[in-house]
Design an enzyme around this catalytic site. Structure first.
Site, PDB file in Angstrom:
ATOM      1  N   GLY A  46      56.618  29.167  18.537  1.00 17.26           N
ATOM      2  CA  GLY A  46      56.583  29.012  20.056  1.00 17.26           C
ATOM      3  C   GLY A  46      55.566  27.946  20.164  1.00 17.26           C
ATOM      4  CD  GLN A  51      50.860  25.798  22.556  1.00 11.61           C
ATOM      5  OE1 GLN A  51      51.980  26.428  22.855  1.00 11.61           O
ATOM      6  NE2 GLN A  51      50.144  26.197  21.611  1.00 11.61           N
ATOM      7  CB  CYS A  94      47.431  30.350  19.389  1.00 13.88           C
ATOM      8  SG  CYS A  94      47.864  28.950  20.609  1.00 13.88           S
ATOM      9  CG  LEU A  95      51.240  26.212  16.532  1.00  9.82           C
ATOM     10  CD1 LEU A  95      52.856  25.316  17.071  1.00  9.82           C
ATOM     11  CD2 LEU A  95      51.377  25.847  15.154  1.00  9.82           C
ATOM     12  CG  HIS A 136      51.262  33.741  22.386  1.00  8.61           C
ATOM     13  ND1 HIS A 136      49.927  33.998  21.736  1.00  8.61           N
ATOM     14  CD2 HIS A 136      51.384  32.454  22.379  1.00  8.61           C
ATOM     15  CE1 HIS A 136      49.522  32.793  21.120  1.00  8.61           C
ATOM     16  NE2 HIS A 136      50.078  31.885  21.646  1.00  8.61           N
ATOM     17  CD  GLU A 137      54.104  29.803  22.993  1.00  3.81           C
ATOM     18  OE1 GLU A 137      53.558  29.169  23.695  1.00  3.81           O
ATOM     19  OE2 GLU A 137      53.789  30.192  21.792  1.00  3.81           O
ATOM     20  CG  HIS A 140      49.917  28.773  25.734  1.00  2.00           C
ATOM     21  ND1 HIS A 140      48.510  28.360  25.583  1.00  2.00           N
ATOM     22  CD2 HIS A 140      50.451  29.376  24.908  1.00  2.00           C
ATOM     23  CE1 HIS A 140      48.360  28.564  24.090  1.00  2.00           C
ATOM     24  NE2 HIS A 140      49.445  29.051  23.588  1.00  2.00           N
TER      25      HIS A 140
END
Length: 169
Positions: A46, A51, A94-95, A136-137, A140
């Site tokens: 995701g 991000q 997480c990226l 989660h996304e 962000h």
């Protein structure tokens, strides 16, 4: 399509609140395509637009398991309409917080509404990994990282680890 740079903590842009998208057009679809390519290259499951430095309410996701054909998903202006009282723990990563994983409790099921790749409104329920990932996304989009759900000590350690990785990188 292009692979974009993924911002990592403690980059201040990650704490920005994303703005709603006015319409799904070719420019937005190009951004979503680039985000998807970036997510696959990372690799991740995701990615939110913030991000990659774009403060718009846009998320891409692909929960296909290894060996399965890709199943890209696109979420524009997503909103949670309902969340279960029942929660479920899940180890998240997480990226934007590379090589850090920890358990986060989130509602086990949610109902959401969003616009898809073509600007069509979709309402659906999510559970399991899909529920975890979309929440989660969507965090962000509000300037919240998964480490913000952890204790201050764990959060500080995560940021320190990412800074060290960036220096040795």
């Amino acid at each position: 399509m292009a692979v974009l740079d993924i911002l990592t903590v403690p980059h201040p842009v990650l704490k920005q609140v994303s703005t709603p998208v006015e319409r799904v057009d070719d420019d937005l679809r190009r951004l979503m395509d680039d985000m998807l390519e970036t997510m696959y290259a990372a690799p991740g499951i995701g990615l939110a637009a913030i991000q990659v430095g774009v403060p718009k309410q846009v998320i891409v996701m692909d929960l296909a398991r290894q060996g399965e054909p890709p199943q890209p998903r696109y979420f524009v202006n997503p909103e949670i309409l309902w969340a279960s009282e029942e929660t479920a723990p899940y180890e998240e990563g997480c990226l934007s917080v590379p090589e850090v994983y920890d358990e986060v409790d989130r509602p086990a099921r949610v109902k959401l509404r969003y616009l898809d790749y073509h600007g069509q409104e979709v309402t659906e329920e999510a559970e399991g990994l899909f529920a975890v990932c979309i929440q989660h996304e969507m965090d962000h989009l509000k300037g919240v990282l998964f480490i913000d759900h952890l204790s201050r000590l764990k959060r500080d350690r995560a940021v320190a680890r990412v800074r060290k990785l960036a220096r040795t990188g």
